[in-house]
Enzyme design. Structure first.
Site, mmCIF file in Angstrom:
data_model
loop_
_atom_site.group_PDB
_atom_site.id
_atom_site.type_symbol
_atom_site.label_atom_id
_atom_site.label_comp_id
_atom_site.label_asym_id
_atom_site.label_seq_id
_atom_site.Cartn_x
_atom_site.Cartn_y
_atom_site.Cartn_z
ATOM 1 N N TRP A 121 12.588 21.065 20.479
ATOM 2 C CA TRP A 121 11.505 19.894 20.130
ATOM 3 C C TRP A 121 12.261 19.323 19.058
ATOM 4 O O TRP A 121 11.284 18.477 18.398
ATOM 5 C CB TRP A 121 10.432 21.136 19.587
ATOM 6 C CG TRP A 121 9.801 21.593 20.793
ATOM 7 C CD1 TRP A 121 10.022 21.378 22.175
ATOM 8 C CD2 TRP A 121 8.674 22.368 20.937
ATOM 9 N NE1 TRP A 121 9.301 22.314 22.778
ATOM 10 C CE2 TRP A 121 8.182 22.830 22.152
ATOM 11 C CE3 TRP A 121 7.843 22.961 19.775
ATOM 12 C CZ2 TRP A 121 7.137 23.695 22.239
ATOM 13 C CZ3 TRP A 121 6.459 23.634 20.019
ATOM 14 C CH2 TRP A 121 6.350 24.043 21.259
ATOM 15 N N HIS A 149 -6.332 25.013 23.597
ATOM 16 C CA HIS A 149 -6.328 23.562 23.634
ATOM 17 C C HIS A 149 -7.576 22.894 23.993
ATOM 18 O O HIS A 149 -7.556 21.713 24.049
ATOM 19 C CB HIS A 149 -5.372 23.161 24.801
ATOM 20 C CG HIS A 149 -3.835 23.843 24.532
ATOM 21 N ND1 HIS A 149 -3.703 25.165 25.088
ATOM 22 C CD2 HIS A 149 -2.735 23.413 24.037
ATOM 23 C CE1 HIS A 149 -2.126 25.194 24.766
ATOM 24 N NE2 HIS A 149 -1.862 24.209 24.022
ATOM 25 N N CYS A 162 -2.623 30.440 21.276
ATOM 26 C CA CYS A 162 -1.719 29.589 20.676
ATOM 27 C C CYS A 162 -2.116 29.302 19.187
ATOM 28 O O CYS A 162 -3.153 29.883 18.789
ATOM 29 C CB CYS A 162 -1.206 28.419 21.190
ATOM 30 S SG CYS A 162 0.302 27.484 20.444
ATOM 31 N N HIS A 198 6.389 34.465 19.996
ATOM 32 C CA HIS A 198 5.374 33.673 20.901
ATOM 33 C C HIS A 198 6.033 32.785 21.706
ATOM 34 O O HIS A 198 7.047 32.082 21.663
ATOM 35 C CB HIS A 198 4.283 32.883 20.022
ATOM 36 C CG HIS A 198 3.530 32.024 20.877
ATOM 37 N ND1 HIS A 198 2.439 32.872 21.490
ATOM 38 C CD2 HIS A 198 3.405 30.627 20.872
ATOM 39 C CE1 HIS A 198 1.617 31.853 22.007
ATOM 40 N NE2 HIS A 198 2.070 30.469 21.786
ATOM 41 N N ASN A 253 9.048 18.751 26.864
ATOM 42 C CA ASN A 253 8.155 19.094 26.035
ATOM 43 C C ASN A 253 6.719 18.317 26.358
ATOM 44 O O ASN A 253 5.844 18.534 25.858
ATOM 45 C CB ASN A 253 8.410 19.129 24.587
ATOM 46 C CG ASN A 253 7.430 19.449 23.731
ATOM 47 O OD1 ASN A 253 6.658 20.531 24.105
ATOM 48 N ND2 ASN A 253 7.119 19.123 22.387
ATOM 49 N N GLU A 258 1.062 32.569 25.780
ATOM 50 C CA GLU A 258 -0.227 31.891 26.485
ATOM 51 C C GLU A 258 -0.296 32.274 27.827
ATOM 52 O O GLU A 258 0.594 32.295 28.658
ATOM 53 C CB GLU A 258 0.249 30.244 26.347
ATOM 54 C CG GLU A 258 0.224 29.728 25.161
ATOM 55 C CD GLU A 258 0.310 28.369 25.144
ATOM 56 O OE1 GLU A 258 -0.688 27.547 24.873
ATOM 57 O OE2 GLU A 258 1.588 27.726 25.307
#
Length: 776
Positions: A578, A712, A744, A659, A126, A683
């Site tokens: 995650w 971001h 995102c 997503h 991640n 994304e």
């Protein structure tokens, strides 16, 4: 003597000190001098931690203010011209590549407006790295003050002799790409790049470095012949520098290298080879047999990717397989990979249940584990008898704990039937019902879920956690935040709303806190990208949902909205990936348990009047085994089934969204299609729109929302920029299937930039809506 070594250490500090410093610098609240001083303090602190733990070989140049790959981009003068042309200070140019840079024209200089470079997942972790972005005719030039040399000398001055860490030339190029409008195949630039590595290694030797760790993790991939064939000439050049350069430790991790064993056999001129035997212990003897007669083997037996205590007995057995064949002087005990992916220290956790805490080991504790294993192999088990006995008790206690097993969960899993994986009708039937009930325009606009988490939200959440305000007071605060977010979406003119997620701390932790089988840390932060840190929950036992998790907030938001309200959930694979998962049962079983819990939540949301439900799976690609074959096919099978199990309980008229984060979609497109989501958001803003061609080639029939701007970065895209992006997308997607949305969630952004960007996005969607209405 068997020595211990670490491939890399977490950068952020015990209290996320680096995050705080960099964000203060970006906000203009900290000087560059103070930022650099804080970096130096953290490096010294981390070297001392490892030295005090008894680690023999300590890394340097594993520290970065943003990303280690980005460090190498700047180290070798590979910044694209759009960044270098502004004559920014080197640290500001560095951050511009990582997060974009936007400032208006002033008396002191012209306006600057550059987006960040593309950021993608680091293998199957991640962590996100910044992708080297290369030009036709690319030239490389070593920085005048090379960071690896400066940090080696800095450590030396602090009394620590380190092993500098570099990303190897083949991996650097293979992980890169041609810039937009360029045609270069990055691996063709190897001959151009190698002299810079030669110069760097020479300078490191002059500084006193005896060994250098050179990471080539791409060797775990199935490589094209041209890349695979690049290793031999590259390391003939780098490995045959003799006394002019340090000895090279060639490091691989995150997988096995047996399929590329011929490459390894061609590298016998190198001092040492590192392999990850946590991930792939079966490669150990094959690799030993491929070593040269003088080569050393670094055996990665302490997990750099998870938080469970190392089983000393098993780790020592693996190391002794190597020492019996090679001798103790030709074996190193090491972390499997960098410890970047683990939290800093277990000592900060004051609130964990003592039984569970005894099962864990974070970076500082893993450093001590390495020293103990090395001593046990060198001097015999008696030399560390107390440590071995305590470890054995911990391992046994976890295996027999009642916290890990729930018979009701296992019974429910046993009763899953095939029809639970399928929606009631195919997509054409579903979308007709959804269009009738939702009444959405062409080019519908939405966001991905979260809105800015303001300082006030964090303060109130912290006060509630500490018991300083009542549950009723906190609930009223959250309702007011939802009201504000709904009003802002009305003013912006979005088509499908979200409630903004003000009550959520993290997209996985929030759900884990409401499920059985999870535990949580207070300070278990891990770097995700740049200054962004996450605090992964830990799965310790079987998972179930005692009560509804999101229904109250979504139902309230829908009651005050004049547009469809989208319920927001995190999918089973992302909840698994995650988190720090269990290592005592297969991940497919954990994913299935999560899917059943989420299925109950999806059904409850629908019953509460939520008819658009997004189940995010940004980590689906991340979990994909790094090599093609049966393991990848098996993963995709159970991952897709888990998603379908979580969403298939709703009516045809309920629209299911999902997503995805930055992904090479061609690698697993069949799985994306098999999810059977009605709307997919991805994304995409920093990727070439040509990547969408796979959706055309595979005749993807459902709706898609490729992100039109990068969240971001604080940079605000213009309306024309978004129009251009949508126009590019329409070369590959039909107007009927295209949604318009950001890349995102907007959690990390500020409100002014969020409103400005979304205004431009909505206006761009209206432009195309009007254009196609006239055409029809």
């Amino acid at each position: 003597m068997v020595q211990s070594s670490i491939l890399g250490f977490p950068r952020m500090g015990v209290n996320r000190d680096l995050k705080k410093a960099t964000e203060a610098y970006w906000a203009g609240k900290l000087s560059q001098e103070d930022l650099l001083a804080e970096g130096k303090r953290l490096r010294a602190e981390h070297w001392k931690i490892q030295k005090d733990a008894g680690v023999d070989i300590i890394p340097s140049n594993d520290f970065s203010y943003y990303d280690h790959v980005l460090d190498h981009i700047q180290l070798f003068g590979a910044a694209p011209p759009r960044y270098t042309q502004h004559n920014l200070d080197p640290i500001d140019e560095f951050f511009a590549m990582g997060r974009g840079h936007q400032k208006p024209q002033t008396d002191k200089g012209p306006a600057v407006d550059v987006p960040s470079l593309e950021m993608v997942k680091w293998f199957d972790s991640n962590y996100h790295y910044v992708k080297p972005t290369l030009q036709d005719g690319q030239k490389f030039k070593l920085n005048a003050n090379p960071k690896p040399v400066a940090e080696f000398l800095e450590a030396k001055e602090a009394g620590v002799v380190t092993r500098p860490v570099l990303l190897g030339p083949v991996s650097f190029l293979t992980l890169g790409k041609a810039d937009r409008g360029q045609k270069v195949d990055p691996i063709d630039l190897l001959e151009e790049l190698l002299p810079a590595y030669v110069e760097l290694l020479t300078k490191l030797k002059e500084a006193g470095a005896e060994t250098v760790q050179i990471d080539e993790p791409v060797l775990v991939f199935d490589l094209p012949p041209r890349v695979k064939n690049a290793f031999k000439p590259a390391y003939e050049k780098l490995g045959n520098l003799g006394d002019k350069a340090p000895k090279l430790v060639f490091a691989t991790y995150f997988g096995d290298i047996v399929h590329n064993i011929d490459v390894l056999r061609s590298l016998q001129n190198l001092y040492a080879i590192h392999i990850d035997v946590v991930r792939n212990p079966e490669q150990l003897e094959t690799v030993i047999d491929a070593l040269g007669p003088q080569q050393t083997l670094s055996v990665g037996v302490v997990d750099g990717r998870n938080i469970w205590k190392t089983n000393f007995k098993k780790a020592i057995e693996k190391v002794e397989v190597a020492t019996q064949k090679l001798g103790k002087d030709r074996v190193l005990v090491a972390s499997s990979s960098s410890l970047l992916h683990t939290p800093h220290t277990l000592a900060s956790e004051k609130h964990l249940d003592a039984e569970v805490k005894d099962w864990f080991s974070f970076a500082c504790e893993k450093a001590k584990e390495l020293a103990i294993i090395a001593k046990a192999v060198t001097d015999g088990p008696a030399s560390v008898r107390d440590e071995l006995e305590a470890n054995a008790k911990s391992i046994e206690a976890r295996a027999t704990s009642k916290l890990t097993n729930d018979s009701k969960v296992k019974e429910r899993q046993a009763n899953i039937t095939d029809d639970m994986f399928n929606r009631k009708s195919p997509f054409p039937t579903r979308i007709a019902q959804q269009q009738s009930s939702l009444n959405l325009p062409m080019f519908p606009t939405t966001t991905i879920g979260s809105f800015p988490q303001t300082k006030d939200i964090r303060i109130q959440r912290n006060r509630f956690t500490k018991g300083e305000i009542t549950a009723e007071e906190y609930e009223k605060f959250i309702e007011k935040e939802i009201q504000d977010v709904v009003k802002i979406q009305e003013e912006l003119g979005l088509d499908v709303y979200v409630h903004g997620e003000p009550e959520r701390n993290d997209m996985v932790q929030y759900f884990g806190e409401r499920l059985t089988g999870y535990v949580f840390t207070t300070h278990g932060w891990v770097q995700s990208y740049g200054s962004r840190c996450v605090r992964p929950p830990i799965i310790v036992g079987d998972i179930s949902r005692p009560a509804a998790m999101t229904v109250k907030e979504s139902k309230y938001a829908a009651s005050i909205s004049n547009k469809p309200m989208k319920g927001m959930l995190t999918g089973p694979i992302t909840c698994l990936r995650w988190s720090f998962p269990r290592d005592d049962i297969h991940q497919s079983q954990q994913a299935q348990q999560l899917a059943l819990a989420l299925r109950d939540e999806v059904v409850d949301l629908e019953a509460a009047g939520i008819f658009v439900i997004q189940v995010d799976e940004p980590a689906l690609r991340e979990g994909l085994p790094l090599r093609s074959g049966l393991a990848r096919e098996d993963y995709l099978s159970w991952a897709v089934k888990s998603f379908r199990l979580s969403v298939a309980g709703v009516k045809d008229s309920t629209q299911i969204h999902s997503h995805f984060c930055y992904s090479e979609f061609q690698d697993f497109f069949s799985a994306i299609a098999a999810l059977d989501a009605d709307v997919l958001s991805i994304e995409n803003s920093k990727s070439d729109a040509k990547l969408l061609k796979v959706f055309v080639d595979e005749a993807y029939p459902r709706h898609i929302g490729p992100g039109v701007y990068d969240i971001h970065s604080p940079r605000i895209p213009s309306e024309q920029e978004i129009k251009d992006r949508v126009q590019e997308m329409l070369e590959y997607l039909s107007p009927e299937q295209l949604w318009v949305d950001p890349d995102c969630g907007l959690k990390t952004r500020q409100w002014p930039e969020t409103k400005a960007a979304l205004t431009n996005m909505v206006n761009a969607a209206k432009f195309f809506r009007a254009k196609y209405a006239k055409a029809n």
